[in-house]
Design a protein around this motif. Structure first.
Motif, short mmCIF file in Angstrom:
data_model
loop_
_atom_site.label_atom_id
_atom_site.label_comp_id
_atom_site.label_asym_id
_atom_site.label_seq_id
_atom_site.Cartn_x
_atom_site.Cartn_y
_atom_site.Cartn_z
N GLU A 45 14.43 13.18 70.69
CA GLU A 45 13.56 13.66 69.60
C GLU A 45 12.67 14.76 70.17
O GLU A 45 12.18 14.64 71.29
N ILE A 46 12.45 15.81 69.36
CA ILE A 46 11.61 16.92 69.86
C ILE A 46 10.13 16.65 69.60
O ILE A 46 9.26 17.17 70.30
N SER A 47 9.84 15.81 68.59
CA SER A 47 8.44 15.59 68.22
C SER A 47 7.85 14.39 68.99
O SER A 47 8.33 13.26 68.86
N GLY A 73 13.03 16.12 73.79
CA GLY A 73 13.70 17.38 74.11
C GLY A 73 14.42 17.98 72.93
O GLY A 73 14.46 17.40 71.84
N LEU A 116 9.82 11.35 59.18
CA LEU A 116 10.54 11.34 57.90
C LEU A 116 10.69 9.89 57.43
O LEU A 116 10.91 9.00 58.25
N ASN A 132 21.01 12.74 62.21
CA ASN A 132 20.62 13.17 60.87
C ASN A 132 19.64 14.31 61.11
O ASN A 132 18.43 14.12 61.15
N LEU A 133 20.20 15.51 61.34
CA LEU A 133 19.36 16.65 61.69
C LEU A 133 18.70 17.22 60.44
O LEU A 133 19.18 16.99 59.33
N PRO A 134 17.62 17.98 60.63
CA PRO A 134 17.02 18.63 59.45
C PRO A 134 18.05 19.60 58.87
O PRO A 134 18.56 20.45 59.60
N ILE A 174 9.14 19.73 60.40
CA ILE A 174 10.11 19.77 61.50
C ILE A 174 11.28 18.80 61.26
O ILE A 174 12.35 18.96 61.82
N GLY A 222 17.44 13.43 67.16
CA GLY A 222 16.46 13.57 66.07
C GLY A 222 16.15 12.19 65.53
O GLY A 222 16.34 11.90 64.34
N THR A 253 21.29 7.47 54.30
CA THR A 253 21.55 7.50 55.75
C THR A 253 22.18 6.17 56.22
O THR A 253 22.76 6.10 57.30
N ILE A 301 17.97 4.94 62.57
CA ILE A 301 19.43 4.90 62.82
C ILE A 301 19.74 4.12 64.09
O ILE A 301 20.52 3.17 64.08
N LEU A 325 17.42 18.71 70.87
CA LEU A 325 18.76 18.18 70.53
C LEU A 325 19.42 17.48 71.71
O LEU A 325 18.88 16.50 72.22
C1 LIG Z 1 15.98 14.45 59.06
S1 LIG Z 1 14.95 13.77 60.30
C2 LIG Z 1 15.83 12.30 60.70
C3 LIG Z 1 14.98 11.19 61.23
C4 LIG Z 1 15.72 9.85 61.38
N1 LIG Z 1 16.83 9.97 62.29
C5 LIG Z 1 16.20 9.36 60.03
O1 LIG Z 1 17.42 9.48 59.75
O2 LIG Z 1 15.39 8.84 59.24
C6 LIG Z 1 15.27 14.85 61.65
C7 LIG Z 1 14.55 14.54 62.95
O3 LIG Z 1 14.96 15.51 63.92
C8 LIG Z 1 13.83 15.89 64.70
N2 LIG Z 1 14.10 17.24 65.23
C9 LIG Z 1 13.92 18.44 64.64
N3 LIG Z 1 14.30 19.43 65.45
C10 LIG Z 1 14.74 18.85 66.59
C11 LIG Z 1 15.27 19.35 67.82
N4 LIG Z 1 15.42 20.66 68.01
N5 LIG Z 1 15.61 18.46 68.78
C12 LIG Z 1 15.46 17.11 68.58
N6 LIG Z 1 14.96 16.59 67.44
C13 LIG Z 1 14.62 17.44 66.45
C14 LIG Z 1 12.67 15.83 63.73
O4 LIG Z 1 11.44 15.72 64.41
C15 LIG Z 1 13.04 14.61 62.88
O5 LIG Z 1 12.49 13.44 63.42
#
Ligand SMILES: C[S@@+](CC[C@H](N)C(=O)[O-])C[C@H]1O[C@@H](n2cnc3c(N)ncnc32)[C@H](O)[C@@H]1O
Length: 283
Positions: free
Chosen positions: A145-147, A170, A88, A192-194, A212, A122, A94, A128, A172
């Motif tokens: 981070e999951i990705s 992993g 992202l 900053n979750l999706p 994601i 995430g 943020t 951040i 969350l």
């Molecule tokens: C909205 S982005 C925020 C990225 C960064 N922290 C920022 O603020 O620019 C959400 C992040 O959460 C990650 N994510 C999504 N589902 C996740 C999960 N179940 N566990 C960990 N990370 C996850 C995504 O891959 C993405 O990188």
């Protein structure tokens, strides 16, 4: 064509909400110069090779590709972060989360244990947690981070900014259970979750960014539900949690937080447009 001719001609054709600025940025990138150069040398003519390069960048932008992906970086909290479609693009709003964590840390440092863990869930590009690590000296920094692809970028950005952050892959809070449960330390969680709803996700401006990183389920709250379930399941008692939220989500998140952490305080912080943007849940 000269710089003076290119800016109005191409900005009139560009499908963007900020056409002049975008053209200036693309032109400066084409010439390997900063934007000031364009106004210092407006009569400079582009060579055929540079013209071709500029037109390629123009076409990418005109197809909706974000400027940050075209440039390969985005500024966040006065730092440049490498970005590409694996992550992202960090958003200016943020920065409020980062500012609030720094403020909290400075006001609480006297009361906290000598070991403090700051964990960002995430992490994406790492924006951040890296901005925090650049501004907070006495803490351990973690990013989950999951990705796998996003983690590659986050690690590159940490190296670029010369900060020590331990990144884990992993779901969350899963990979950070033992870190946050450590009785020797106090922990601060940021995320900053999706949080976009399925409806909001249809916005064509978002088509280049990873799904994601954006997708929060039908009501945008799916990840928050799992997050607070994990808090309960792992019996986590962090000092504080900072969550960026969608502007209509504060009430629903308050309910989830009350259930998982009944004795914690709950505060909502608004962004510069007056929208709810952040919640702070603290002891
Ligand atoms: C909205 S982005 C925020 C990225 C960064 N922290 C920022 O603020 O620019 C959400 C992040 O959460 C990650 N994510 C999504 N589902 C996740 C999960 N179940 N566990 C960990 N990370 C996850 C995504 O891959 C993405 O990188």
């Amino acid at each position: 064509m000269t710089i003076r001719q290119i800016i109005p001609t191409y900005s009139a054709k560009l499908k963007s909400s900020s056409p002049v600025l975008d053209i200036e940025i693309l032109l400066a990138k084409t010439l390997n110069k900063n934007k000031e150069y364009l106004y210092t040398y407006p009569d400079k003519k582009l060579t055929a090779k540079k013209s071709a390069t500029f037109k390629k960048l123009f076409n990418r932008r005109n197809n909706g590709e974000p400027v940050a992906y075209i440039l390969g970086y985005q500024e966040f909290f006065n730092l440049n972060f490498k970005v590409d479609p694996r992550v992202l693009i960090p958003r200016p709003e943020t920065e409020i989360l980062v500012e609030e964590v720094i403020k909290y840390y400075k006001s609480k440092i006297q009361d906290l244990k000598s070991k403090i863990c700051i964990a960002d869930i995430g992490a994406g590009s790492g924006a951040i947690i890296i901005a925090l690590a650049k501004n907070i000296k006495k803490a351990e920094f973690w990013g989950a981070e999951i990705s796998k692809k996003a983690l590659q970028i986050a690690k590159q950005n940490a190296k670029l900014h010369q900060v020590k952050i331990k990144f884990l892959k992993g779901n969350l809070l899963d990979p950070l259970q033992s870190v946050i449960c450590d009785p020797q330390s106090d922990s601060i969680i940021t995320a900053n979750l999706p949080y976009l709803t399925s409806q909001e996700l249809k916005n064509p401006n978002l088509k280049y960014e990873p799904q994601i990183a954006l997708k929060g389920g039908a009501d945008g709250l799916k990840l928050f539900q799992t997050f607070f379930n994990q808090i309960q399941k792992f019996k986590l008692q962090p000092q504080s949690i900072f969550l960026e939220i969608g502007h209509k989500q504060a009430a629903a998140i308050k309910k989830l937080a009350r259930h998982a952490l009944p004795n914690y305080k709950f505060k909502v912080v608004k962004d510069l447009c007056g929208f709810d943007r952040l919640v702070i849940i603290s002891k």
